[in-house]
Motif scaffolding. Sequence first.
Motif, PDB file in Angstrom:
ATOM      1  N   ALA A   1      -2.867   2.220  -1.437  1.00  0.00           N
ATOM      2  CA  ALA A   1      -3.929   2.512  -0.483  1.00  0.00           C
ATOM      3  C   ALA A   1      -3.327   3.047   0.814  1.00  0.00           C
ATOM      4  O   ALA A   1      -2.155   2.835   1.118  1.00  0.00           O
ATOM      5  CB  ALA A   1      -4.741   1.256  -0.207  1.00  0.00           C
ATOM      6  N   VAL A   2      -4.171   3.748   1.584  1.00  0.00           N
ATOM      7  CA  VAL A   2      -3.713   4.312   2.859  1.00  0.00           C
ATOM      8  C   VAL A   2      -3.235   3.205   3.789  1.00  0.00           C
ATOM      9  O   VAL A   2      -2.224   3.342   4.489  1.00  0.00           O
ATOM     10  CB  VAL A   2      -4.848   5.116   3.514  1.00  0.00           C
ATOM     11  CG1 VAL A   2      -4.432   5.603   4.896  1.00  0.00           C
ATOM     12  CG2 VAL A   2      -5.235   6.296   2.623  1.00  0.00           C
ATOM     13  N   ARG A   3      -3.951   2.092   3.793  1.00  0.00           N
ATOM     14  CA  ARG A   3      -3.569   0.971   4.652  1.00  0.00           C
ATOM     15  C   ARG A   3      -2.189   0.454   4.290  1.00  0.00           C
ATOM     16  O   ARG A   3      -1.369   0.157   5.160  1.00  0.00           O
ATOM     17  CB  ARG A   3      -4.600  -0.148   4.519  1.00  0.00           C
ATOM     18  CG  ARG A   3      -4.352  -1.339   5.416  1.00  0.00           C
ATOM     19  CD  ARG A   3      -5.433  -2.377   5.242  1.00  0.00           C
ATOM     20  NE  ARG A   3      -6.750  -1.793   5.468  1.00  0.00           N
ATOM     21  CZ  ARG A   3      -7.887  -2.462   5.302  1.00  0.00           C
ATOM     22  NH1 ARG A   3      -7.855  -3.729   4.908  1.00  0.00           N
ATOM     23  NH2 ARG A   3      -9.043  -1.879   5.521  1.00  0.00           N
TER      24      ARG A   3
ATOM     25  N   SER B   1       1.083   0.650   6.806  1.00  0.00           N
ATOM     26  CA  SER B   1       1.741  -0.613   7.129  1.00  0.00           C
ATOM     27  C   SER B   1       3.212  -0.577   6.712  1.00  0.00           C
ATOM     28  O   SER B   1       4.087  -1.067   7.431  1.00  0.00           O
ATOM     29  CB  SER B   1       1.022  -1.782   6.446  1.00  0.00           C
ATOM     30  OG  SER B   1      -0.314  -1.880   6.890  1.00  0.00           O
ATOM     31  N   GLY B   2       3.479   0.004   5.547  1.00  0.00           N
ATOM     32  CA  GLY B   2       4.861   0.127   5.092  1.00  0.00           C
ATOM     33  C   GLY B   2       5.690   1.012   5.995  1.00  0.00           C
ATOM     34  O   GLY B   2       6.852   0.714   6.299  1.00  0.00           O
ATOM     35  N   ILE B   3       5.090   2.120   6.447  1.00  0.00           N
ATOM     36  CA  ILE B   3       5.812   3.021   7.364  1.00  0.00           C
ATOM     37  C   ILE B   3       6.120   2.319   8.677  1.00  0.00           C
ATOM     38  O   ILE B   3       7.251   2.394   9.198  1.00  0.00           O
ATOM     39  CB  ILE B   3       4.981   4.296   7.611  1.00  0.00           C
ATOM     40  CG1 ILE B   3       4.899   5.129   6.323  1.00  0.00           C
ATOM     41  CG2 ILE B   3       5.597   5.125   8.731  1.00  0.00           C
ATOM     42  CD1 ILE B   3       3.949   6.310   6.425  1.00  0.00           C
ATOM     43  N   VAL B   4       5.132   1.625   9.231  1.00  0.00           N
ATOM     44  CA  VAL B   4       5.341   0.908  10.490  1.00  0.00           C
ATOM     45  C   VAL B   4       6.408  -0.165  10.332  1.00  0.00           C
ATOM     46  O   VAL B   4       7.301  -0.316  11.176  1.00  0.00           O
ATOM     47  CB  VAL B   4       4.021   0.285  10.981  1.00  0.00           C
ATOM     48  CG1 VAL B   4       4.268  -0.651  12.165  1.00  0.00           C
ATOM     49  CG2 VAL B   4       3.041   1.371  11.364  1.00  0.00           C
TER      50      VAL B   4
ATOM     51  N   LEU C   1     -10.091   4.341  10.412  1.00  0.00           N
ATOM     52  CA  LEU C   1     -10.021   5.689   9.847  1.00  0.00           C
ATOM     53  C   LEU C   1     -10.599   5.773   8.444  1.00  0.00           C
ATOM     54  O   LEU C   1     -11.216   6.776   8.078  1.00  0.00           O
ATOM     55  CB  LEU C   1      -8.561   6.160   9.828  1.00  0.00           C
ATOM     56  CG  LEU C   1      -7.898   6.395  11.200  1.00  0.00           C
ATOM     57  CD1 LEU C   1      -6.426   6.715  11.015  1.00  0.00           C
ATOM     58  CD2 LEU C   1      -8.602   7.533  11.935  1.00  0.00           C
ATOM     59  N   THR C   2     -10.396   4.719   7.657  1.00  0.00           N
ATOM     60  CA  THR C   2     -10.809   4.791   6.249  1.00  0.00           C
ATOM     61  C   THR C   2     -12.219   4.254   6.011  1.00  0.00           C
ATOM     62  O   THR C   2     -12.781   4.475   4.940  1.00  0.00           O
ATOM     63  CB  THR C   2      -9.830   4.000   5.366  1.00  0.00           C
ATOM     64  OG1 THR C   2      -9.802   2.627   5.792  1.00  0.00           O
ATOM     65  CG2 THR C   2      -8.432   4.589   5.460  1.00  0.00           C
ATOM     66  N   ARG C   3     -12.813   3.554   6.992  1.00  0.00           N
ATOM     67  CA  ARG C   3     -14.158   3.015   6.786  1.00  0.00           C
ATOM     68  C   ARG C   3     -15.165   4.103   6.446  1.00  0.00           C
ATOM     69  O   ARG C   3     -15.929   3.964   5.470  1.00  0.00           O
ATOM     70  CB  ARG C   3     -14.589   2.227   8.030  1.00  0.00           C
ATOM     71  CG  ARG C   3     -15.972   1.593   7.903  1.00  0.00           C
ATOM     72  CD  ARG C   3     -16.304   0.761   9.114  1.00  0.00           C
ATOM     73  NE  ARG C   3     -16.304   1.578  10.334  1.00  0.00           N
ATOM     74  CZ  ARG C   3     -16.733   1.135  11.512  1.00  0.00           C
ATOM     75  NH1 ARG C   3     -17.183  -0.104  11.633  1.00  0.00           N
ATOM     76  NH2 ARG C   3     -16.697   1.918  12.578  1.00  0.00           N
ATOM     77  N   PRO C   4     -15.215   5.224   7.185  1.00  0.00           N
ATOM     78  CA  PRO C   4     -16.164   6.280   6.801  1.00  0.00           C
ATOM     79  C   PRO C   4     -15.849   6.885   5.443  1.00  0.00           C
ATOM     80  O   PRO C   4     -16.763   7.241   4.685  1.00  0.00           O
ATOM     81  CB  PRO C   4     -16.009   7.325   7.918  1.00  0.00           C
ATOM     82  CG  PRO C   4     -15.391   6.591   9.061  1.00  0.00           C
ATOM     83  CD  PRO C   4     -14.514   5.573   8.440  1.00  0.00           C
TER      84      PRO C   4
END
Length: 227
Positions: A17-19, A23-26, A192-195
């Motif tokens: 998932a995008v989340r 999170s992994g990048i951060v 960002l992903t809610r919409p």
Amino acid sequence: MRQPCTEGARALPGRFAVRTKLSGIVLALTTILGLGITLQVRKSRHDLMRSELAVHGQTIAIELAHEVETSVKNRDLASTTESLDEEVQSHPDRVYATVVDAAGELLARSVDTQVIECDIALGPPPSPGASTTSIHEFSAPIADGALGTVTVGMSDTRLREATDALTVRLLLTTLLVGAIGIGAATFLTWLLTRPIVDLVHTTHRVSHGDRSARATVWAEDENGALA
């Protein structure tokens, strides 16, 4: 023809998932930067403190050589030993002090018996320039070497403990920053992903025949225009 391994590698990011990706990048960036800064600061702090220890130890050896010059010249070993005892007991980093004459014969010595690493009392005085894991020696000639040499042993235990404590604080700070970063990334991805998630649900409803399904416009940005 595409290789299966290449296709699998390209498809791997799409499985998360995008989340999770953000999170992994951060987390990865925070860990790399935090460890890099920690190692650099640890090395700089260690080098600085070692340099200060060297200057301090050599200064003590020179001053002690001048102090015991008269007693050594008069062969007053009691006064020489007393001066060594006072020097060793005046600072926790000073582990031992020895005086040898020009022929290398031991005249006097004082040892901090609480320091286990240094077993000078059981053997001959250490040779100038020798060092162990936590003891560093500094020597100075007495009367330009005519009367012998003073050697002072300095412990770097407090130096290492201070460096280790600083390292732990930096690592804890890295963990805290990483946790804050993951929390911020999770919140931003939710915004960002809610919409987009709502659009996906609306699309599924329409595909199943619900023509009245409408997507909620969450904001007047690109996602809102798409909705």
